[in-house]
Design a protein around this motif. Structure first.
Motif, short mmCIF file in Angstrom:
data_model
loop_
_atom_site.label_atom_id
_atom_site.label_comp_id
_atom_site.label_asym_id
_atom_site.label_seq_id
_atom_site.Cartn_x
_atom_site.Cartn_y
_atom_site.Cartn_z
N VAL A 63 0.84 -1.20 0.00
CA VAL A 63 0.00 0.00 0.00
C VAL A 63 0.88 1.25 0.00
O VAL A 63 0.60 2.23 -0.71
N ALA A 64 1.96 1.21 0.79
CA ALA A 64 2.88 2.35 0.84
C ALA A 64 3.56 2.56 -0.52
O ALA A 64 3.64 3.69 -1.02
N VAL A 65 4.05 1.48 -1.12
CA VAL A 65 4.73 1.57 -2.41
C VAL A 65 3.80 2.09 -3.50
O VAL A 65 4.20 2.85 -4.39
N ALA A 66 2.51 1.70 -3.40
CA ALA A 66 1.53 2.10 -4.42
C ALA A 66 1.00 3.52 -4.21
O ALA A 66 0.15 3.96 -4.97
N GLY A 67 1.47 4.19 -3.19
CA GLY A 67 1.03 5.57 -2.98
C GLY A 67 -0.01 5.74 -1.90
O GLY A 67 -0.56 6.83 -1.74
N GLY A 68 -0.30 4.67 -1.17
CA GLY A 68 -1.17 4.80 -0.01
C GLY A 68 -2.65 4.62 -0.25
O GLY A 68 -3.45 4.88 0.65
N GLY A 69 -3.05 4.17 -1.43
CA GLY A 69 -4.47 4.02 -1.67
C GLY A 69 -4.80 2.89 -2.62
O GLY A 69 -3.93 2.34 -3.30
N TRP A 70 -6.09 2.57 -2.69
CA TRP A 70 -6.57 1.50 -3.55
C TRP A 70 -6.35 1.84 -5.02
O TRP A 70 -6.02 0.97 -5.83
N ASN A 71 -6.51 3.13 -5.37
CA ASN A 71 -6.33 3.53 -6.76
C ASN A 71 -4.90 3.26 -7.23
O ASN A 71 -4.68 2.88 -8.38
N GLY A 72 -3.94 3.45 -6.34
CA GLY A 72 -2.56 3.16 -6.71
C GLY A 72 -2.32 1.68 -6.89
O GLY A 72 -1.61 1.26 -7.80
N LEU A 73 -2.94 0.87 -6.03
CA LEU A 73 -2.77 -0.59 -6.13
C LEU A 73 -3.38 -1.13 -7.41
O LEU A 73 -2.89 -2.12 -7.97
N THR A 74 -4.47 -0.53 -7.86
CA THR A 74 -5.24 -1.09 -8.98
C THR A 74 -5.24 -0.19 -10.22
O THR A 74 -6.12 -0.29 -11.06
N ARG A 75 -4.24 0.66 -10.36
CA ARG A 75 -4.22 1.63 -11.45
C ARG A 75 -4.15 0.99 -12.83
O ARG A 75 -4.50 1.62 -13.83
N THR A 83 -13.10 -1.16 -8.59
CA THR A 83 -14.11 -0.75 -7.61
C THR A 83 -14.91 -1.94 -7.11
O THR A 83 -15.17 -2.07 -5.91
N LEU A 84 -15.33 -2.81 -8.03
CA LEU A 84 -16.09 -3.99 -7.64
C LEU A 84 -15.29 -4.87 -6.69
O LEU A 84 -15.81 -5.36 -5.68
N MET A 85 -14.03 -5.06 -7.00
CA MET A 85 -13.16 -5.87 -6.15
C MET A 85 -13.06 -5.27 -4.75
O MET A 85 -13.16 -5.97 -3.74
N ALA A 86 -12.87 -3.96 -4.68
CA ALA A 86 -12.75 -3.29 -3.38
C ALA A 86 -14.05 -3.38 -2.59
O ALA A 86 -14.03 -3.65 -1.39
N VAL A 87 -15.17 -3.17 -3.26
CA VAL A 87 -16.47 -3.22 -2.57
C VAL A 87 -16.71 -4.60 -1.98
O VAL A 87 -17.16 -4.74 -0.83
N ALA A 202 -7.13 -7.47 5.43
CA ALA A 202 -7.12 -6.40 6.42
C ALA A 202 -5.98 -5.41 6.16
O ALA A 202 -6.13 -4.21 6.36
N ALA A 203 -4.84 -5.92 5.69
CA ALA A 203 -3.70 -5.04 5.42
C ALA A 203 -4.05 -4.02 4.35
O ALA A 203 -3.69 -2.84 4.45
N LEU A 204 -4.75 -4.46 3.30
CA LEU A 204 -5.13 -3.54 2.23
C LEU A 204 -6.12 -2.50 2.72
O LEU A 204 -6.08 -1.33 2.33
N MET A 205 -7.03 -2.92 3.60
CA MET A 205 -8.01 -2.00 4.16
C MET A 205 -7.36 -1.01 5.12
O MET A 205 -7.50 0.20 4.99
N PHE A 206 -6.63 -1.55 6.09
CA PHE A 206 -6.07 -0.71 7.13
C PHE A 206 -4.95 0.19 6.61
O PHE A 206 -4.73 1.28 7.14
N GLY A 207 -4.25 -0.27 5.57
CA GLY A 207 -3.20 0.56 4.99
C GLY A 207 -3.74 1.89 4.52
O GLY A 207 -3.16 2.96 4.79
N MET A 208 -4.88 1.86 3.84
CA MET A 208 -5.50 3.09 3.36
C MET A 208 -5.97 3.96 4.52
O MET A 208 -5.84 5.19 4.51
N PHE A 307 -16.35 3.76 1.59
CA PHE A 307 -17.69 3.95 1.04
C PHE A 307 -18.04 5.43 0.90
O PHE A 307 -18.79 5.81 -0.01
N SER A 308 -17.51 6.28 1.78
CA SER A 308 -17.78 7.72 1.65
C SER A 308 -17.09 8.30 0.42
O SER A 308 -17.53 9.30 -0.13
N SER A 309 -15.99 7.64 -0.01
CA SER A 309 -15.30 8.11 -1.22
C SER A 309 -16.05 7.74 -2.49
O SER A 309 -15.81 8.32 -3.55
#
Length: 435
Positions: A63-75, A83-87, A202-208, A307-309
Motif C-alpha cells: 500500500v505504501a509503495v503504491a502511494g497509499g491508496g486503492w487507486n494506486g494498487l489497482t491503477r 471498484t467492484l473488487m474493493a467493494v 485487512a492489510a489492504l483496508m487498514f493501509g489506506m 464507502f464515503s469516497s
C-alpha cells in the motif's frame, strides 16, 4: 507546512495498526495450532508467522509503495473492476462478516460467562453498547492515534504481556508428540493455517485508513507518509509475532489443563484459569474485549472511509450505518452469513495476494496493464476451484492440479502467469508504464 511525527506518535501509530489486526480470532487460533504441533512447535510456528505476520506486513508495504491508496494498487485495472473488487472485500471483511463477529465473540467469551441467564436480550443489549462504543472511537479519524494507539492498545498489550510472561515462567504441562499433519509437514501445515487468517485483506483496508490518519496529523509529503506507514507495519508485525509466539507455546504446553478442548478459545480459557484462578476469567475477558473492540473500530473506520469516497454520504453517516448493520448482523443470521462469506473469501483472497505481489514487480513487466489482467484473472479462475470445493461442488476431476488437496490450486498457475507477464505486450511498454 508539512509536519513530522514525533517518536511517541510513530509508536502510537504502530500500536494502533497492531490493535486493528489483533482480533479475537487471532488470539484464540494459535493455541489450537500449538497444541496440535506439540514437539514440532518451532517449524509449525515459523510457518504460521510467515503467512499470519509476513503477508500482512508485505501488504502494508505494498500500500505504501503504491502511494497509499486503492487507486494506486489497482491503477492498471479497469476502474469498474477495481471498484467492484474493493467493494466485495470491504463488505465481506466489514459489515457482512468480520466486524459483526467481533461483537459476537466479545459477548460469548468476555461477557456471557458473567451472566447467569444469558439469552437473546442480553446479546442485543451488549451489541448495542459494543458498537456504540466502537462508533464513538471511529467517529473522529484524526484522533484515532490518540484514542487507540495511546490508550486502548497499550492496555491490551499490557494484559497480553502479563499472560505471555506467566506462560513462559509457569507452563502448565509437557509438550507432547505432534498430531495429524503437524507430525510430518509441520512448517507447511502452519503456513497454510496462517494463510487462513485472511489478514492480507485487512492489510489492504487498514493501509489506506492509516495513510488517512497520518495525513490528518499534518503530514503531506508522500515519501514521509510512505515511511511512517512502513514503520507502523513493522511495529504491528512485531507485536503480532510476540502474541503468536506466546500463544503457540501456551497451546503446546496445555495438554494437562485443556484435555478434551476442541477449539482455541476453550484451550485459552482453561489455561488462564489454571494460571490465575478465578481472576483468570477477568483477565481473559479484558484481552478479548479490548482485542475485539479495537478491531471493530478499525473495520468500521476503514469501511466508512472507503464507502464515503464512492458516494455522497459523509464518513460520519457511513460510520453510523455500518455500526447499526454490524449490531443487527451480530444478533441474527451470523452462522448463515459465515457459510455464505467463506467461499467468497476463498475466491478473493488469492486475488488479493496476487495484487500485492504485482505491486512489487510492476516495473519489470513488459506491459503492466496486460500483465495485471492476466495474473489476476488466472488467480481468480483457479481460486474459484477452491471455493467450489468448499461449497461441496464435485471438482475432484481437477485433483491433478498441484496443491489441490491443500486448497491452494491457484498458487503455481498464478506464479506461471506472473513469469509470462514479464515478456508479453512489450510493444505497449511505454504507454503502460506512464499511465
Amino acid at each position: 507546512m508539512n509536519k513530522t511525527l514525533k517518536m511517541t506518535d510513530i509508536l502510537a501509530l504502530g500500536f494502533m495498526t497492531f490493535a486493528f489486526f489483533l482480533g479475537a480470532g487471532n488470539i484464540i487460533f494459535p493455541p489450537q495450532a500449538g497444541l496440535a504441533a506439540g514437539e514440532n512447535l518451532l517449524p509449525a510456528m515459523f510457518g504460521f508467522l510467515a503467512t499470519a505476520v509476513g503477508l500482512p506486513l508485505i501488504g502494508i508495504i505494498a500500500v505504501a509503495v503504491a502511494g497509499g491508496g486503492w487507486n494506486g494498487l489497482t491503477r492498471d485495472l479497469p476502474p469498474k473492476v477495481a471498484t467492484l473488487m474493493a467493494v466485495l472485500i470491504f463488505i465481506i471483511i466489514g459489515p457482512a462478516f468480520a466486524a459483526p463477529r467481533t461483537g459476537l465473540v466479545a459477548y460469548e467469551m468476555a461477557v456471557k460467562p458473567f451472566i447467569a441467564d444469558a439469552g437473546q436480550m442480553s446479546l442485543t443489549i451488549f451489541s448495542v453498547v459494543f458498537f456504540a462504543v466502537a462508533l464513538f472511537f471511529a467517529w473522529s479519524r484524526g484522533k484515532l492515534i490518540d484514542m487507540i494507539g495511546k490508550f486502548l492498545t497499550p492496555a491490551l498489550f499490557a494484559v497480553l504481556a502479563v499472560l505471555a510472561v506467566a506462560v513462559f515462567i509457569n507452563p502448565q504441562g509437557d509438550i507432547l508428540a505432534a498430531q495429524g499433519d503437524y507430525a510430518n509437514m509441520a512448517f507447511t501445515k502452519g503456513f497454510l493455517e496462517g494463510y487462513n487468517t485472511m489478514d492480507t485483506f485487512a492489510a489492504l483496508m487498514f493501509g489506506m485508513l492509516i495513510v488517512d490518519v497520518i495525513r490528518k496529523k499534518g503530514v503531506t509529503d508522500e515519501k514521509a507518509t510512505c515511511t511512517y506507514l512502513i514503520y507502523a507495519g513493522v511495529i504491528a508485525a512485531a507485536g503480532l509475532a510476540f502474541v503468536y509466539i506466546s500463544l503457540f507455546y501456551l497451546g503446546a504446553t496445555s495438554s494437562a489443563v485443556a484435555a478434551g478442548a476442541d477449539n482455541g478459545g476453550a484451550i485459552l480459557a482453561a489455561y488462564v484459569q489454571a494460571l490465575f484462578g478465578p481472576v483468570g476469567q477477568m483477565i481473559l475477558s479484558a484481552i478479548v474485549l479490548l482485542a475485539c473492540l479495537t478491531t471493530a473500530i478499525g473495520l468500521i473506520s476503514a469501511c466508512a472511509d472507503y464507502f464515503s469516497s464512492l458516494t455522497k454520504l459523509s464518513y460520519e453517516k457511513w460510520a453510523v450505518i455500518l455500526s447499526v448493520v454490524c449490531g443487527v448482523v451480530a444478533n441474527v443470521g451470523l452462522n448463515q452469513l459465515i457459510a455464505l462469506s467463506i467461499p467468497v473469501l476463498f475466491a478473493l483472497y488469492p486475488v488479493a495476494v496476487a495484487l500485492v505481489a504485482l505491486t512489487f514487480v510492476r516495473g519489470k513487466m513488459a506491459n503492466p496493464r496486460l500483465g495485471y489482467r492476466l495474473v489476476l484473472l488466472v488467480s481468480l479462475l483457479f481460486s474459484l476451484i477452491d471455493a467450489a470445493k468448499f461449497m461441496g461442488i464435485d471438482v475432484s476431476a481437477l485433483n491433478i492440479l498441484p496443491l489441490f488437496d491443500y486448497g491452494m490450486a491457484w498458487v503455481l498457475p498464478t506464479l506461471a502467469a506472473l513469469v509470462v507477464s514479464f515478456f508479453i505486450g512489450g510493444s505497449e511498454q511505454a504507454e503502460a508504464r506512464t499511465a
